[in-house]
Design an enzyme around this catalytic site. Sequence first.
Site, PDB file in Angstrom:
ATOM      1  N   ILE A  13     -37.713 -30.338  -5.643  1.00 15.55           N
ATOM      2  CA  ILE A  13     -38.001 -31.726  -5.985  1.00 15.55           C
ATOM      3  C   ILE A  13     -39.466 -32.029  -5.720  1.00 15.55           C
ATOM      4  O   ILE A  13     -39.972 -31.766  -4.626  1.00 15.55           O
ATOM      5  CB  ILE A  13     -37.137 -32.693  -5.146  1.00 15.55           C
ATOM      6  CG1 ILE A  13     -35.653 -32.363  -5.295  1.00 15.55           C
ATOM      7  CG2 ILE A  13     -37.403 -34.143  -5.534  1.00 15.55           C
ATOM      8  CD1 ILE A  13     -34.764 -33.064  -4.290  1.00 15.55           C
ATOM      9  N   CYS A  14     -40.133 -32.598  -6.710  1.00 12.18           N
ATOM     10  CA  CYS A  14     -41.501 -33.079  -6.527  1.00 12.18           C
ATOM     11  C   CYS A  14     -41.395 -34.579  -6.233  1.00 12.18           C
ATOM     12  O   CYS A  14     -41.135 -35.385  -7.119  1.00 12.18           O
ATOM     13  CB  CYS A  14     -42.343 -32.817  -7.774  1.00 12.18           C
ATOM     14  SG  CYS A  14     -44.071 -33.239  -7.523  1.00 12.18           S
ATOM     15  N   LEU A  15     -41.560 -34.919  -4.971  1.00 11.42           N
ATOM     16  CA  LEU A  15     -41.368 -36.290  -4.506  1.00 11.42           C
ATOM     17  C   LEU A  15     -42.431 -36.591  -3.462  1.00 11.42           C
ATOM     18  O   LEU A  15     -42.578 -35.837  -2.491  1.00 11.42           O
ATOM     19  CB  LEU A  15     -39.958 -36.421  -3.910  1.00 11.42           C
ATOM     20  CG  LEU A  15     -39.518 -37.779  -3.408  1.00 11.42           C
ATOM     21  CD1 LEU A  15     -39.395 -38.780  -4.545  1.00 11.42           C
ATOM     22  CD2 LEU A  15     -38.176 -37.656  -2.682  1.00 11.42           C
TER      23      LEU A  15
END
Length: 189
Positions: free
Chosen positions: A107-109
């Site tokens: 996840i790119c968060l």
Amino acid sequence: LLVLLYKRYYTNFGNKMSNKDRVIKELTALMNNEDTNNCWGVDYWDDDNHDPYHWQVTIIPPKESIYDGGFFKLEVKIPTDYPSSRPNIKFLTKIYHCNIGQSDGSICLSTLNNWNSNYSMEDVLNHITVLLHKQNPDSPMNGFMKDEYKNNRSQFDKNAKEWVQKYANVNVFESKIGRAVQQECRDRS
């Protein structure tokens, strides 16, 4: 503010809460979450081995989301030096999303990428739920999906909905916690 931070991280006896105590406290609070704004379930990864550092999470996206109708399973691994180090979270359910890796579910968060020890797991799950409603194409995991999201949104939405039906619908989702979350979210509606 300092008093609030002190109360948040110290027990009534004035001793600093251990990392494990904090993890267990957060896990227990999330397992008993009755927040009507969020539909997720949190449980131990393995029912036989109650390891507080290894969780399974099931998220049902907001109704306004293109992922509505899907059930998404995540794996959460919390390092023993949490909250100094960020948790490792990945989607196990395939999802057509420009901020989630297709091959590994990473996840790119911003919450995870710019980790702050004041964040809680509830904060992280809230941000993941928001990400299912509002993607961030300016910080993509997948360039193709980012381009499709920005330049051909109707095709992106169509593909995302097809993936929900193929990988994340209730018929393919076999999980005790998933069924419990589904029932709980229906009861809240």
